[in-house]
Scaffold this active site. Structure first.
Site, PDB file in Angstrom:
ATOM      1  CB  CYS A 121      -0.926  -0.022   1.214  1.00 44.24           C
ATOM      2  SG  CYS A 121      -1.948   1.460   1.328  1.00 44.24           S
ATOM      3  CB  CYS A 138      -0.402   2.483   4.078  1.00 37.17           C
ATOM      4  SG  CYS A 138      -1.874   1.776   3.360  1.00 37.17           S
ATOM      5  CG  ASP A 139       3.294   1.167   4.439  1.00 35.04           C
ATOM      6  OD1 ASP A 139       2.906   1.666   5.501  1.00 35.04           O
ATOM      7  OD2 ASP A 139       3.044  -0.009   4.108  1.00 35.04           O
TER       8      ASP A 139
END
Ligand code: NAP
Length: 307
Positions: A131, A134-135
């Site tokens: 993701c 997200c990261d």
């Protein structure tokens, strides 16, 4: 007989549990094969509203579960393995134990497709991610690699150029599944370097508990080499967890639940929440919102039926 069974304990399922429990419906929640869903395999979450300093993914999802339990939600280990949605009450088998319910909320999620490399799972959350949203921000001025040749890979590679010093996109063929517009955008981005006809043999270094490099192989020459990488993003698609509902509920060609508006499926009394239906947004906050929607639909459905 249950008022509501919720399948899945990610952000969507747990939020549906908070709402239905608080409405006094005493939901039964099947934890599923990935307890806590995809948040449980991430590290820090910086984009869930309400946490100015960020929050650890596993803590966030565990807190929503505790909140649901405070209002009387009951959690059971296990996943749905069979279901009979042909008549009411619906019958659901959780690891072989059959339960009956008036309404059902399917929040079984979609699991990221992984490459299946020997060290991949050891390094998830330690440089390996599925993701970018997200990261990505953890890899400012670092070397990033994205795997895949579809729209997700193009989108993630483009997004990740905001952070990384360089982004290498590795794809196993020369042809792309990605749409022309997404591919053209990635090709026009000077920070993205394409490595085609190339596969990843493995990710290093599990002994450091961190991604440091990858071993690559050029399929046309069979040449193998090692390349330094800090962030390794796998973008080769997702698999919706709908196996138990095939032939019973309307799914699209890839197995995602087809929405009939709001949180409704084609079966009255059966609702969807989160990534099992959503192939576009896939965020913790959108899944939580979808769990809330499904819970409200279930409440109204029960009320209309006089329960
Ligand atoms: P996808 O279109 O199925 O593409 C998956 C890619 O991963 C393919 O290039 C495939 O290679 C590669 N792949 C699969 N398994 C692999 C393996 N084991 N090793 C190496 N490579 C592997 O999946 P997606 O990109 O996630 O897209 C899914 C759907 O969502 C599509 O309909 C897409 O259009 C849509 N989507 C749209 C947007 C947007 O419009 N903004 C963004 C994201 C996704 P091969 O081509 O060789 O099979």
């Amino acid at each position: 007989m249950r008022n509501v069974i919720i399948l899945g304990s990610g952000c969507a399922g747990n939020t549906a549990a908070v709402y239905t429990a608080r409405a006094g419906l005493q939901p039964l929640v099947s934890i599923g094969h990935e307890p806590g869903g995809q948040l449980s395999i991430t590290t820090e979450v910086e984009n869930f509203p309400g946490f100015p300093e960020g929050v650890m993914g596993p803590d966030l999802v565990e807190n929503i579960k505790k909140q649901a339990e405070r209002f009387g939600a009951e959690y059971v280990w296990g996943s749905v393995d069979q279901a009979d949605l042909s008549k009411r009450p619906f019958r659901i088998s959780i690891d072989g134990n059959w339960e009956e319910t008036r309404t059902l909320i399917i929040a079984t999620g979609a699991s990221a497709r992984w490459l299946g490399l020997p060290n991949e799972q050891k390094l998830v959350g330690r440089g390996v991610s599925s993701c970018a949203t997200c990261d990505g921000p953890f890899y400012k001025e670092r070397k990033i690699m994205v795997i895949g040749g579809g729209d997700s890979a193009m989108e993630e590679a483009n997004f990740l150029t905001r952070f990384g010093s360089e982004v290498t996109l590795v794809h196993r063929r020369e042809q792309f599944r990605a749409s022309k517009i997404m591919l053209d955008r990635a090709r026009a981005n000077p920070k993205i370097k394409f490595l085609l006809n190339t596969v990843v043999e493995d990710i290093l270094d599990p002994s450091q508990n961190l991604v440091t490099s990858v071993r690559l192989r050029d399929l046309s020459t069979n040449r193998e080499w090692e390349q330094d990488v800090d962030g390794f993003f796998v973008a080769i698609g997702h698999i919706p967890n709908t196996k138990a509902f095939v032939g019973q509920i309307d799914l699209d060609e890839d197995g995602y639940i087809l929405s009939k508006g709001g949180a409704r499926t084609n079966i009255p009394g059966v609702f969807h929440a989160g990534d099992v239906q959503d192939r576009i947004y896939r965020q913790a906050i959108t899944a939580a919102g979808a769990g809330c929607m499904a819970a409200i639909e279930a409440e109204r459905f029960l009320e209309a039926e006089g329960h």
